[in-house]
Write an enzyme that holds these catalytic residues in place. Structure first.
Site, PDB file in Angstrom:
ATOM      1  N   HIS A 144       0.800  -1.225   0.000  1.00  0.00           N
ATOM      2  CA  HIS A 144       0.000   0.000   0.000  1.00  0.00           C
ATOM      3  C   HIS A 144       0.843   1.292   0.000  1.00  0.00           C
ATOM      4  CE1 HIS A 144      -3.281  -2.664   1.483  1.00  0.00           C
ATOM      5  NE2 HIS A 144      -2.415  -3.075   2.382  1.00  0.00           N
TER       6      HIS A 144
HETATM    7  O1  RIB Z   1      -4.925  -0.539   5.169  1.00  0.00           O
HETATM    8  C1  RIB Z   1      -3.568  -0.462   4.846  1.00  0.00           C
HETATM    9  C2  RIB Z   1      -2.899   0.627   5.625  1.00  0.00           C
HETATM   10  O2  RIB Z   1      -3.029   0.351   7.031  1.00  0.00           O
HETATM   11  C3  RIB Z   1      -1.381   0.701   5.370  1.00  0.00           C
HETATM   12  O3  RIB Z   1      -0.936   2.013   5.565  1.00  0.00           O
HETATM   13  C4  RIB Z   1      -0.829  -0.209   6.441  1.00  0.00           C
HETATM   14  O4  RIB Z   1       0.531   0.111   6.769  1.00  0.00           O
HETATM   15  C5  RIB Z   1      -1.731   0.111   7.602  1.00  0.00           C
HETATM   16  O5  RIB Z   1      -1.244   1.303   8.216  1.00  0.00           O
END
Ligand code: RIB
Ligand code: CA
Length: 317
Positions: free
Chosen positions: A239
């Site tokens: 992500h």
């Molecule tokens: O849902 C994914 C996000 O939540 C990413 O930033 C992961 O590191 C968590 O913080």
């Protein structure tokens, strides 16, 4: 000209990779790192940020711990994905980079004040620090060019069926940042699920043959086990680094300017982000919402960063 950046994060495996990309690429001028409670407690996310900055050889970047709980509601921790340490998988030695004694929000404010130009905040954890900065220092809005956020989704969630973790962990903070008047660009799950760490990606990292690349493979292999166990993913989505890649090369992310809202009251949907992609509501467009990812370009940037640092960063542990 390099983009002056404050990175607010909750390392976290994908945050760790975002730190490496931000340090490695010359298009990013990483001026400060702040951490927030999210994937783990704020003490653990701060230690993990120090670990990654040390491994990347970024010994001059100040890092400070910020808010240890959301603006309201209970603290949510993502240990079911990131483990007890927040960076489970590899073993780490003591970090070289010290913890800045300031609160993360104070480090953000001081960094903005000293910048002499508008800065970009990259927010890849719950938005508690950013919202607190804007509450305490409303004048800082003029010092922020853009807030690039990993958070939300134009469709389903992850932490709950309709809410993505970063937003669910502090929906009030997300709503305040969205309504702040500072331009925001959102990289949601609908984008990040296009960035899966497949076997090919792991093979490309392994082939780099450096201790840092090996550590990244260990991190991402652990990340893959928890994603498989929790959501049945064959490969985990990376992500957070997409936000940094977007700043390096805006063409990486296809996005639209639409009306966006954060659900605060839904019994089953609290923390959901609602993007009016087809103009069905009378909402004025208020956010850049990501829809598409140039995978090839993204992975070239991410793997290229690990390669560059691996050949010039600190010892692995
Ligand atoms: O849902 C994914 C996000 O939540 C990413 O930033 C992961 O590191 C968590 O913080
Ligand atoms: Ca994160």
């Amino acid at each position: 000209m390099p983009v002056p950046v404050i990175l607010d994060c909750d390392p976290g495996h994908d945050d760790a990779m975002a730190i490496l990309l931000a340090v490695a690429h010359p298009a990013i001028d990483l001026r400060a790192v702040t951490t927030v409670a999210g994937n783990q407690t704020v003490a653990k996310t701060a230690l993990n940020a120090r670990r990654m900055l040390s491994l990347a050889g970024a010994h001059q970047v100040p890092v400070a711990a910020g808010c240890d709980r959301p603006l309201s509601g209970a603290l949510e921790i993502g240990d079911y994905v990131h483990g007890e340490s927040g960076l489970d998988g590899p073993a780490f030695g003591e970090p070289v980079v010290p913890l800045d004694p300031r609160h993360g929000v104070d480090l953000m404010h001081d960094t903005l004040a000293a910048a002499g130009e508008p800065m970009t905040i990259v927010a890849i954890g719950p938005l508690t620090n950013v919202a607190t900065l804007l509450r305490r220092h409303p004048g800082d809005r003029e010092r922020i060019r853009e807030i690039v956020i990993m958070g939300g989704s134009v469709d389903r969630g992850n932490h709950t069926p309709y809410a993505e973790f970063n937003i669910y962990a502090d929906p009030e903070a997300a709503a305040e940042v969205l309504d702040s008047g500072v331009p925001t660009t959102w990289v949601g799950l609908n984008v990040s699920h296009q960035a899966l760490v497949t076997a090919d990606v792991l093979a490309r990292l392994s082939a780099l043959g450096t201790p840092l690349a090996e550590l990244c493979v260990e991190l991402l292999t652990f990340f893959g086990t928890t994603y498989q166990r929790t959501w049945g993913f064959e490969a985990p989505p990376l992500h957070d680094p997409i936000t940094v890649a977007y700043l390096i090369d805006p063409a990486v992310l296809g996005h639209v300017h639409v009306g966006l809202r954060v659900e605060l009251d839904g019994t089953h949907t609290r923390g959901a982000t609602v993007a009016d992609l087809h103009g069905r509501m009378d909402w004025a467009p208020n956010a850049n919402v990501g829809l598409t990812l140039d995978r090839e370009r993204f992975w070239d940037l991410m793997i290229g960063a690990v390669d560059a640092l691996g050949r010039s960063g600190d010892e692995r542990r």
